[in-house]
Design a protein around this motif. Structure first.
Motif, short mmCIF file in Angstrom:
data_model
loop_
_atom_site.label_atom_id
_atom_site.label_comp_id
_atom_site.label_asym_id
_atom_site.label_seq_id
_atom_site.Cartn_x
_atom_site.Cartn_y
_atom_site.Cartn_z
N GLN A 166 12.72 -45.25 10.05
CA GLN A 166 12.97 -46.31 9.07
C GLN A 166 11.76 -47.20 8.85
OE1 GLN A 166 15.82 -47.79 12.17
NE2 GLN A 166 15.60 -49.70 11.05
N PHE A 167 10.79 -47.18 9.79
CA PHE A 167 9.59 -48.00 9.66
C PHE A 167 8.34 -47.18 9.36
CE2 PHE A 167 11.97 -50.50 13.06
CZ PHE A 167 12.55 -51.36 12.14
N SER A 168 8.48 -45.90 9.13
CA SER A 168 7.30 -45.03 9.04
C SER A 168 6.74 -44.92 7.63
CB SER A 168 7.65 -43.63 9.56
OG SER A 168 8.59 -43.02 8.71
N ASN A 169 5.43 -44.73 7.56
CA ASN A 169 4.73 -44.47 6.30
C ASN A 169 3.54 -43.58 6.63
OD1 ASN A 169 3.78 -44.58 3.66
ND2 ASN A 169 2.56 -46.41 4.06
N ILE A 170 3.76 -42.28 6.65
CA ILE A 170 2.75 -41.31 7.08
C ILE A 170 2.19 -40.57 5.88
CG2 ILE A 170 2.33 -39.26 8.49
CD1 ILE A 170 4.52 -40.21 10.37
N LYS A 171 0.87 -40.64 5.71
CA LYS A 171 0.20 -39.99 4.59
C LYS A 171 -0.87 -39.03 5.08
CE LYS A 171 0.65 -43.93 1.41
NZ LYS A 171 -0.09 -44.86 0.53
N LEU A 172 -1.00 -37.93 4.38
CA LEU A 172 -2.03 -36.95 4.65
C LEU A 172 -2.74 -36.58 3.35
CD1 LEU A 172 -0.11 -34.53 7.04
CD2 LEU A 172 -1.87 -36.16 7.72
#
Length: 247
Positions: free
Chosen positions: A236-242
């Motif tokens: 719920q707190f994640s923001n993962i970018k590649l």
């Protein structure tokens, strides 16, 4: 000749609700950091069922525009489209890049452990003693993220790190290690289990966490990891970018 035609898709009602809420957020009716009305009140205001509203809220959460805090409600976030584009591939603390919250407190604890087959494998060296450190990231007293670190005692001694100086150790783990590091690697997993040293602590959303396994190397000892980290970031707190590029 293929004469099949695509079926026309009917626009779901929850998409209309999503658009309306997004418009209200962009117009400033709900400011960043503010709490949305309760679901019954918001559904009544929009003239839809709570089930339809929840579908719209889930979509807003998936798009990083709203965060649901269990037991408290839904809160408006800064749009990820307006945030600085910080990518996971760049060498810096992944907690700062992949967690949407800011922390007002980080607790640090450590212990000395004997070497195990696991630490020998992840640290790639024999070390009679291993330093195990945990960081607990809090916002308004609530535990929003967790990190666990292994370092060999040889590395601690080489860097002249005073384990009793928590301020310096924390700065090293959070910042200086990424300055000293030459390269590293990160493996991303998903876990439903977070084992905290203190059973009294409870990580929010701990049953659905991204687990980032990070190994850092520096120039001085390129064959041995500077440290091995496990970052637990609730979904719920994640923001993962590649970044994705064509090779």
């Amino acid at each position: 000749m293929n004469t099949h035609k695509l079926d026309k898709l009917k626009r779901p009602l929850y998409i209309n609700v999503y658009d309306e809420l997004l418009l209200q957020i962009n117009k400033g009716e709900y400011l960043v950091g503010s709490q949305l009305p309760s679901e019954p009140d918001l559904a009544k205001k929009l003239g839809v069922s709570r089930a339809t509203l929840r579908q719209a809220l889930v979509l807003l959460q998936d798009d990083g525009l709203v965060r649901n805090v269990r037991g408290k409600g839904n809160f408006v976030l800064e749009s990820s489209y307006k945030q600085e584009d910080i990518q996971l591939e760049k060498l810096s603390n992944p907690m700062n890049k992949c967690h949407i919250s800011s922390f007002d407190q980080v607790d640090l604890h450590y212990r000395l452990d004997p070497q195990t087959e696991h630490t020998k494998q992840v640290l790639k060296r024999d070390s009679s003693t291993v330093v195990a450190l945990e960081r607990l990231y809090r916002t308004e007293g609530e535990l929003h993220a967790y990190a666990f670190t292994f370092m060999s005692m040889q590395t601690v001694e080489r860097l002249s790190l005073d384990l009793d100086n928590k301020e310096r150790i924390l700065d090293f783990l959070e910042n200086q290690a990424y300055v000293d590091a030459n390269h590293g690697n990160i493996e991303i997993k998903y876990t439903h289990t977070v084992n905290l040293a203190d059973r009294k602590d409870k990580l929010m959303g701990q049953n659905e966490c991204f687990l980032l396994l990070e190994t850092l190397y520096d120039i001085a000892e390129p064959d041995y990891p500077l440290m091995y980290n496990k970052f637990y970031i609730p979904q719920q707190f994640s923001n993962i970018k590649l970044n994705i590029t064509k090779s």
